[in-house]
Design a protein around this motif. Structure first.
Motif, PDB file in Angstrom:
ATOM      1  N   ILE A  78      25.545  42.219  40.655  1.00 27.26           N
ATOM      2  CA  ILE A  78      26.278  41.621  41.808  1.00 27.26           C
ATOM      3  C   ILE A  78      27.614  40.844  41.210  1.00 27.26           C
ATOM      4  N   VAL A  79      27.560  40.093  40.088  1.00 22.55           N
ATOM      5  CA  VAL A  79      28.791  39.641  39.628  1.00 22.55           C
ATOM      6  C   VAL A  79      29.763  40.599  39.152  1.00 22.55           C
ATOM      7  N   VAL A  80      29.416  41.748  38.442  1.00 22.78           N
ATOM      8  CA  VAL A  80      30.490  42.883  38.506  1.00 22.78           C
ATOM      9  C   VAL A  80      31.175  43.413  39.847  1.00 22.78           C
ATOM     10  N   THR A  81      30.167  43.631  40.839  1.00 28.08           N
ATOM     11  CA  THR A  81      30.662  44.122  42.146  1.00 28.08           C
ATOM     12  C   THR A  81      31.536  43.036  42.763  1.00 28.08           C
ATOM     13  N   VAL A  82      31.376  41.771  42.713  1.00 29.73           N
ATOM     14  CA  VAL A  82      32.195  40.771  43.283  1.00 29.73           C
ATOM     15  C   VAL A  82      33.516  40.659  42.871  1.00 29.73           C
ATOM     16  N   ILE A  83      33.464  40.707  41.340  1.00 32.02           N
ATOM     17  CA  ILE A  83      34.918  40.686  40.629  1.00 32.02           C
ATOM     18  C   ILE A  83      35.467  42.024  40.951  1.00 32.02           C
ATOM     19  N   ALA A  84      35.074  43.240  40.990  1.00 34.13           N
ATOM     20  CA  ALA A  84      35.551  44.428  41.061  1.00 34.13           C
ATOM     21  C   ALA A  84      36.308  44.496  42.496  1.00 34.13           C
ATOM     22  N   VAL A  85      35.444  44.160  43.603  1.00 34.62           N
ATOM     23  CA  VAL A  85      36.118  43.998  44.933  1.00 34.62           C
ATOM     24  C   VAL A  85      37.199  43.046  44.978  1.00 34.62           C
ATOM     25  N   CYS A  86      37.114  41.738  44.341  1.00 30.00           N
ATOM     26  CA  CYS A  86      38.372  40.880  44.592  1.00 30.00           C
ATOM     27  C   CYS A  86      39.382  41.390  43.567  1.00 30.00           C
ATOM     28  N   VAL A  87      39.151  42.061  42.461  1.00 29.02           N
ATOM     29  CA  VAL A  87      40.437  42.697  41.629  1.00 29.02           C
ATOM     30  C   VAL A  87      41.145  43.840  42.418  1.00 29.02           C
ATOM     31  N   MET A  88      40.172  44.619  43.098  1.00 23.94           N
ATOM     32  CA  MET A  88      40.751  45.921  43.771  1.00 23.94           C
ATOM     33  C   MET A  88      41.749  45.325  45.070  1.00 23.94           C
ATOM     34  N   MET A  89      40.995  44.354  45.951  1.00 26.63           N
ATOM     35  CA  MET A  89      41.491  43.999  47.221  1.00 26.63           C
ATOM     36  C   MET A  89      43.033  43.148  46.724  1.00 26.63           C
ATOM     37  N   PHE A  90      42.909  42.335  45.756  1.00 26.65           N
ATOM     38  CA  PHE A  90      44.294  41.677  45.295  1.00 26.65           C
ATOM     39  C   PHE A  90      45.349  42.767  44.886  1.00 26.65           C
ATOM     40  N   GLY A  91      44.870  43.815  44.317  1.00 28.44           N
ATOM     41  CA  GLY A  91      45.877  44.790  43.737  1.00 28.44           C
ATOM     42  C   GLY A  91      46.314  45.408  45.124  1.00 28.44           C
ATOM     43  N   LEU A  92      45.471  45.759  45.972  1.00 28.57           N
ATOM     44  CA  LEU A  92      45.939  46.312  47.381  1.00 28.57           C
ATOM     45  C   LEU A  92      46.748  45.434  48.194  1.00 28.57           C
ATOM     46  N   TYR A  93      46.596  44.193  48.271  1.00 31.84           N
ATOM     47  CA  TYR A  93      47.383  43.479  49.088  1.00 31.84           C
ATOM     48  C   TYR A  93      48.603  43.275  48.172  1.00 31.84           C
TER      49      TYR A  93
END
Length: 82
Positions: A33-48
């Motif tokens: 769960i922690v890895v999933t949350v971190i991965a989604v946050c990193v990916m969304m910030f990069g996309l933004y």
């Protein structure tokens, strides 16, 4: 950050987040769960950041030239009034 590699860093963040999301099934327990949350946050910030930097590079088109030359017209009007 005034690096010339900003876009590359943001693309790396997108790919890193996507890669973590692809391989998160190998991790068991609450860590997944922690890895999933971190991965989604990193990916969304990069996309933004990639999207906003690409959109800010576009030249603004004006509907009419009068809006673009507003300062010039206002100076001419001031001179005519005097």
């Amino acid at each position: 950050m005034n690096s010339k590699y900003k876009t590359a860093i943001y693309f790396f963040m997108v790919f890193l987040g996507g890669g973590l999301l692809l391989f998160r099934e190998d991790i068991k327990g609450e860590t997944q769960i922690v890895v999933t949350v971190i991965a989604v946050c990193v990916m969304m910030f990069g996309l933004y950041k990639v999207t906003s930097s690409q959109m800010s590079n576009q030249k603004k088109e004006y509907n009419d030239q009068e809006y673009f030359n507003r300062e010039k017209y206002s100076q001419q009007e001031e001179l005519e009034e005097e």
